[in-house]
Write an enzyme that holds these catalytic residues in place. Structure first.
Site, mmCIF file in Angstrom:
data_model
loop_
_atom_site.group_PDB
_atom_site.id
_atom_site.type_symbol
_atom_site.label_atom_id
_atom_site.label_comp_id
_atom_site.label_asym_id
_atom_site.label_seq_id
_atom_site.Cartn_x
_atom_site.Cartn_y
_atom_site.Cartn_z
ATOM 1 N N GLU A 296 -55.640 -76.183 58.554
ATOM 2 C CA GLU A 296 -55.739 -75.003 59.443
ATOM 3 C C GLU A 296 -56.799 -73.973 59.047
ATOM 4 O OE1 GLU A 296 -51.743 -73.504 59.578
ATOM 5 O OE2 GLU A 296 -50.966 -75.300 60.529
ATOM 6 N N GLU B 111 -48.299 -84.604 62.928
ATOM 7 C CA GLU B 111 -47.072 -83.786 63.018
ATOM 8 C C GLU B 111 -46.539 -83.770 64.448
ATOM 9 O OE1 GLU B 111 -47.684 -79.897 61.237
ATOM 10 O OE2 GLU B 111 -49.031 -80.695 59.717
HETATM 11 C C1 GLA Z 1 -47.826 -76.657 60.264
HETATM 12 C C2 GLA Z 1 -47.905 -77.291 58.892
HETATM 13 C C3 GLA Z 1 -46.680 -78.086 58.609
HETATM 14 C C4 GLA Z 1 -45.422 -77.366 58.998
HETATM 15 C C5 GLA Z 1 -45.485 -76.981 60.432
HETATM 16 C C6 GLA Z 1 -44.179 -76.338 60.812
HETATM 17 O O1 GLA Z 1 -48.073 -77.543 61.257
HETATM 18 O O2 GLA Z 1 -49.025 -78.104 58.718
HETATM 19 O O3 GLA Z 1 -46.640 -78.374 57.258
HETATM 20 O O4 GLA Z 1 -45.267 -76.220 58.221
HETATM 21 O O5 GLA Z 1 -46.578 -76.099 60.558
HETATM 22 O O6 GLA Z 1 -43.093 -77.000 60.258
#
Ligand code: GLA
Length: 377
Positions: free
Chosen positions: A179, A290
């Site tokens: 990020e 994710e």
């Molecule tokens: C971001 C992070 C993850 C997690 C999500 C929420 O996407 O990369 O590790 O913390 O937020 O669970």
């Protein structure tokens, strides 16, 4: 495969596992891993506490070949404050794998792979990592750039070397930087400048430095990834693309991690496909890291929409590989059951995943399995 047969199969398997105390790998014919074995490795994020729940782990190892620690490999879990002070080394913070060890050893014992998530991130990283003498007080002064670069080097070295030495072959990909692009902050290259101590102390080259160090300590077959959310947003997409193109030219990055915390109707499949193509054009492998779809309703209609969403996406990923539009090598769901999803909050429930709280497959599971019972449109 019909839904009922599957449910009975999973139930029998889980019951047998409970009776004979087995937590072993048992990839059945009807698992995600089995279905997509020629396409990509299927993964799931779990918290370490899941390991003691045999029924959950039976399902995990049946359905998935890859695990991501939901939290235990993030800096706030790995950094050991007391030991760091005890060591008194201004450039070398201490690392403690007490929370991650159980997951890594589970993966090794069960021949599962893991994504190493995540090394350098503005969030879930304690402020004391950036202060003189690791001072936790409010008036603590930030260290200079050179000290911070050495801390970064030692942190990355410590984390990667520990995992690679003690659990060789388990981690196949590291999210080196998470990020780092946030165009809203106003930086010309889209770098996240607000609430980002890595940027404050080191400057914008913290991203390249992190990848440079990670390359030094990575095992031969490990992929080094940049990971982010909202990666299909056009403004953000092209900032990320510029960043990764520059890193790729220096041979520092192997892959793009698209977090994919998405909605039922956004991004559109077309926008998602477009983004994947853009990153693939750089010559990077793609990991969906994710995946979850925020759905606040648990009624049949909403859940059928979710099932269709997953069916469409899995079909898209597979087709893009087949048509050589991309090399998507891993697809990870951010959680196993709805009740434990980070999206599911007491005042705002969400039902985003493939399995319900009792470990039963939802229609979403059949969608992800590309089952004909789930409409594609
Ligand atoms: C971001 C992070 C993850 C997690 C999500 C929420 O996407 O990369 O590790 O913390 O937020 O669970």
């Amino acid at each position: 495969m019909k839904r009922k047969e599957f449910s009975i199969g999973v139930s029998i398997c889980i019951c047998m596992c409970l009776i004979i105390g087995c937590t072993g790998k048992n990839v059945g014919q009807d698992s995600l891993s089995q279905l997509y074995k020629e396409d990509f490795i299927m993964g799931v994020a779990i918290p370490a506490r899941d390991l003691t729940d045999q029924a959950r782990m039976a399902l995990v190892s049946e359905q998935f070949g890859s695990i991501t620690c939901e939290n235990e490999m993030k800096p706030d879990f790995l950094l050991d404050y007391d030991k760091t002070l005890e060591q008194g080394d201004e450039v070398k913070p201490a690392i403690n794998y007490q929370y991650a060890d159980s997951v890594l050893s589970y993966a090794m014992e069960h021949q599962m792979k893991m994504r190493g998530h995540t090394l350098v991130w503005h969030s879930q990283t304690p402020r004391w990592l950036f202060t003189v003498h690791y001072d936790k007080s409010e008036e603590a002064v930030l260290v200079d750039r050179d000290t911070m670069i050495q801390r970064m080097d030692n942190y990355i070295k410590g984390v990667m070397t520990y995992a690679n030495t003690n659990y060789p072959g388990v981690i196949y990909a590291w999210d080196v930087v998470n990020e780092a692009i946030n165009p809203g902050d106003g930086h010309e290259k889209g770098i996240r400048t607000k609430d980002n101590l890595w940027y404050d102390v080191i400057g914008e080259d913290y991203i390249e430095l992190a990848f440079t160090f990670a390359n030094q300590y990575a095992d031969e077959n490990q992929g080094l990834f940049y990971n982010d959310y909202g990666t299909y947003d056009k403004v953000k997409l092209f900032k990320i693309k510029d960043l990764l193109t520059a890193l790729k030219e220096k041979n520092l990055v192997d892959g793009m991690g698209m977090q994919s915390h998405i909605q039922l109707d956004a991004p559109t499949t077309l926008d998602y496909q477009y983004a994947i193509k853009q990153y693939a054009e750089i010559g990077l492998d793609i990991h969906i890291t994710e995946l979850d779809v925020n759905v606040h309703e648990d009624d049949v209609q909403s859940q059928e929409k979710l099932a269709t969403r997953y069916r469409k996406l899995m079909t898209l990923f597979k087709r893009m590989n087949e048509k050589e539009e991309a090399n998507i090598t891993s697809v990870t769901f951010w959680g196993l059951t709805d009740d434990r999803s980070w999206l599911n909050k007491p005042d705002e429930p969400s039902y985003p995943l493939l399995f319900d709280k009792d470990l039963n497959p939802k229609s979403a599971f059949y969608g992800a399995m590309n089952d004909d019972s789930v409409p594609l449109y």
